[in-house]
Scaffold this motif. Structure first.
Motif, PDB file in Angstrom:
ATOM      1  N   TYR A   5     -12.055  38.905 -43.591  1.00 44.32           N
ATOM      2  CA  TYR A   5     -11.960  37.622 -42.914  1.00 44.32           C
ATOM      3  C   TYR A   5     -10.534  37.092 -43.003  1.00 44.32           C
ATOM      4  O   TYR A   5      -9.868  37.257 -44.016  1.00 44.32           O
ATOM      5  CB  TYR A   5     -12.900  36.592 -43.550  1.00 44.32           C
ATOM      6  CG  TYR A   5     -14.345  37.005 -43.553  1.00 44.32           C
ATOM      7  CD1 TYR A   5     -15.104  36.943 -42.392  1.00 44.32           C
ATOM      8  CD2 TYR A   5     -14.955  37.456 -44.713  1.00 44.32           C
ATOM      9  CE1 TYR A   5     -16.433  37.306 -42.392  1.00 44.32           C
ATOM     10  CE2 TYR A   5     -16.292  37.829 -44.719  1.00 44.32           C
ATOM     11  CZ  TYR A   5     -17.015  37.756 -43.557  1.00 44.32           C
ATOM     12  OH  TYR A   5     -18.330  38.121 -43.559  1.00 44.32           O
TER      13      TYR A   5
ATOM     14  N   ILE B 240     -18.294  26.464 -30.740  1.00 47.79           N
ATOM     15  CA  ILE B 240     -17.815  27.791 -31.144  1.00 47.79           C
ATOM     16  C   ILE B 240     -17.322  28.524 -29.905  1.00 47.79           C
ATOM     17  O   ILE B 240     -18.004  28.562 -28.884  1.00 47.79           O
ATOM     18  CB  ILE B 240     -18.932  28.608 -31.825  1.00 47.79           C
ATOM     19  CG1 ILE B 240     -19.423  27.872 -33.069  1.00 47.79           C
ATOM     20  CG2 ILE B 240     -18.437  29.999 -32.201  1.00 47.79           C
ATOM     21  CD1 ILE B 240     -20.641  28.481 -33.714  1.00 47.79           C
TER      22      ILE B 240
ATOM     23  N   ILE C 216     -21.257  34.737 -39.793  1.00 51.83           N
ATOM     24  CA  ILE C 216     -20.287  33.656 -39.567  1.00 51.83           C
ATOM     25  C   ILE C 216     -20.926  32.538 -38.747  1.00 51.83           C
ATOM     26  O   ILE C 216     -20.777  31.351 -39.048  1.00 51.83           O
ATOM     27  CB  ILE C 216     -19.027  34.199 -38.855  1.00 51.83           C
ATOM     28  CG1 ILE C 216     -18.253  35.120 -39.789  1.00 51.83           C
ATOM     29  CG2 ILE C 216     -18.136  33.063 -38.373  1.00 51.83           C
ATOM     30  CD1 ILE C 216     -17.124  35.854 -39.125  1.00 51.83           C
TER      31      ILE C 216
ATOM     32  N   LEU D 290     -14.566  26.049 -33.611  1.00 57.39           N
ATOM     33  CA  LEU D 290     -14.379  27.324 -34.291  1.00 57.39           C
ATOM     34  C   LEU D 290     -13.991  28.352 -33.240  1.00 57.39           C
ATOM     35  O   LEU D 290     -14.741  28.610 -32.306  1.00 57.39           O
ATOM     36  CB  LEU D 290     -15.664  27.757 -35.006  1.00 57.39           C
ATOM     37  CG  LEU D 290     -15.648  29.145 -35.642  1.00 57.39           C
ATOM     38  CD1 LEU D 290     -14.581  29.226 -36.730  1.00 57.39           C
ATOM     39  CD2 LEU D 290     -17.010  29.501 -36.195  1.00 57.39           C
TER      40      LEU D 290
ATOM     41  N   LEU E 253     -13.449  32.096 -32.845  1.00 55.26           N
ATOM     42  CA  LEU E 253     -13.791  33.321 -33.549  1.00 55.26           C
ATOM     43  C   LEU E 253     -13.216  34.520 -32.822  1.00 55.26           C
ATOM     44  O   LEU E 253     -13.490  34.738 -31.649  1.00 55.26           O
ATOM     45  CB  LEU E 253     -15.319  33.437 -33.657  1.00 55.26           C
ATOM     46  CG  LEU E 253     -15.874  34.655 -34.364  1.00 55.26           C
ATOM     47  CD1 LEU E 253     -15.387  34.702 -35.809  1.00 55.26           C
ATOM     48  CD2 LEU E 253     -17.387  34.640 -34.321  1.00 55.26           C
TER      49      LEU E 253
ATOM     50  N   VAL F 278     -20.739  39.065 -37.629  1.00 53.63           N
ATOM     51  CA  VAL F 278     -20.541  37.960 -36.684  1.00 53.63           C
ATOM     52  C   VAL F 278     -21.702  36.966 -36.790  1.00 53.63           C
ATOM     53  O   VAL F 278     -21.500  35.752 -36.808  1.00 53.63           O
ATOM     54  CB  VAL F 278     -20.401  38.488 -35.240  1.00 53.63           C
ATOM     55  CG1 VAL F 278     -20.330  37.345 -34.243  1.00 53.63           C
ATOM     56  CG2 VAL F 278     -19.173  39.378 -35.123  1.00 53.63           C
TER      57      VAL F 278
ATOM     58  N   LEU G 110     -10.728  31.742 -37.011  1.00 52.14           N
ATOM     59  CA  LEU G 110     -11.336  32.703 -37.923  1.00 52.14           C
ATOM     60  C   LEU G 110     -11.342  34.056 -37.244  1.00 52.14           C
ATOM     61  O   LEU G 110     -11.843  34.196 -36.128  1.00 52.14           O
ATOM     62  CB  LEU G 110     -12.755  32.271 -38.296  1.00 52.14           C
ATOM     63  CG  LEU G 110     -13.466  33.150 -39.315  1.00 52.14           C
ATOM     64  CD1 LEU G 110     -12.728  33.102 -40.659  1.00 52.14           C
ATOM     65  CD2 LEU G 110     -14.900  32.694 -39.512  1.00 52.14           C
TER      66      LEU G 110
END
Length: 136
Positions: free
Chosen positions: A74, A128, A116, A100, A102, A113, A66
């Motif tokens: 996005y 993450i 998300i 994820l 990012l 942020v 992402l």
């Protein structure tokens, strides 16, 4: 005088030798203690364990890429997406324990942020990673 001789006559001479008998006694006692305790520390119980052959399962984790640019757009796995798109994607892949990754632009607002991160937490994504570039 603290160091004296044991002779009765003459001028007292200081003792020039260290009495090593107590040192040897202490070392022998410690040696005996270690000799006795080392075998007692080995408390292995003989068990006949079953033997099987297996292959390593290589589970590659599901990775969700992402990206968020400075304008607040996005990009989900490289394609433009809306907030509802990645929330649905999070919910669909949460059962497979995804990661994820990012990527956020330097000029991105912290609020975006945090939004998300809240959506990922709501979907149950715990792993993450913030992807950055090294300095040149």
């Amino acid at each position: 005088m603290a160091f004296g001789s044991f002779s009765e006559g003459g001028t007292p001479q200081p003792m020039g030798e260290i009495n090593t008998t107590p040192l040897v006694d202490v070392m022998l006692v410690l040696l005996v203690i270690f000799i006795i305790t080392i075998p007692a520390m080995h408390q292995a119980v003989p068990i006949d364990l079953p033997q099987v052959s297996s292959q390593k399962v290589e589970d590659k984790p599901v990775v969700i890429q992402l990206a968020l640019d400075a304008d607040g757009r996005y990009f989900l796995d490289g394609a433009p997406a809306h907030r509802a798109d990645f929330e649905a994607h999070f919910a669909a892949t949460a059962a497979r324990n995804p990661e994820l990754h990012l990527r956020a632009d330097r000029g991105t607002r912290y609020e975006n942020v945090a939004d998300i991160l809240a959506a990922a937490q709501k979907a149950g994504i715990n792993r993450i990673a913030f992807v950055t570039e090294s300095k040149k």
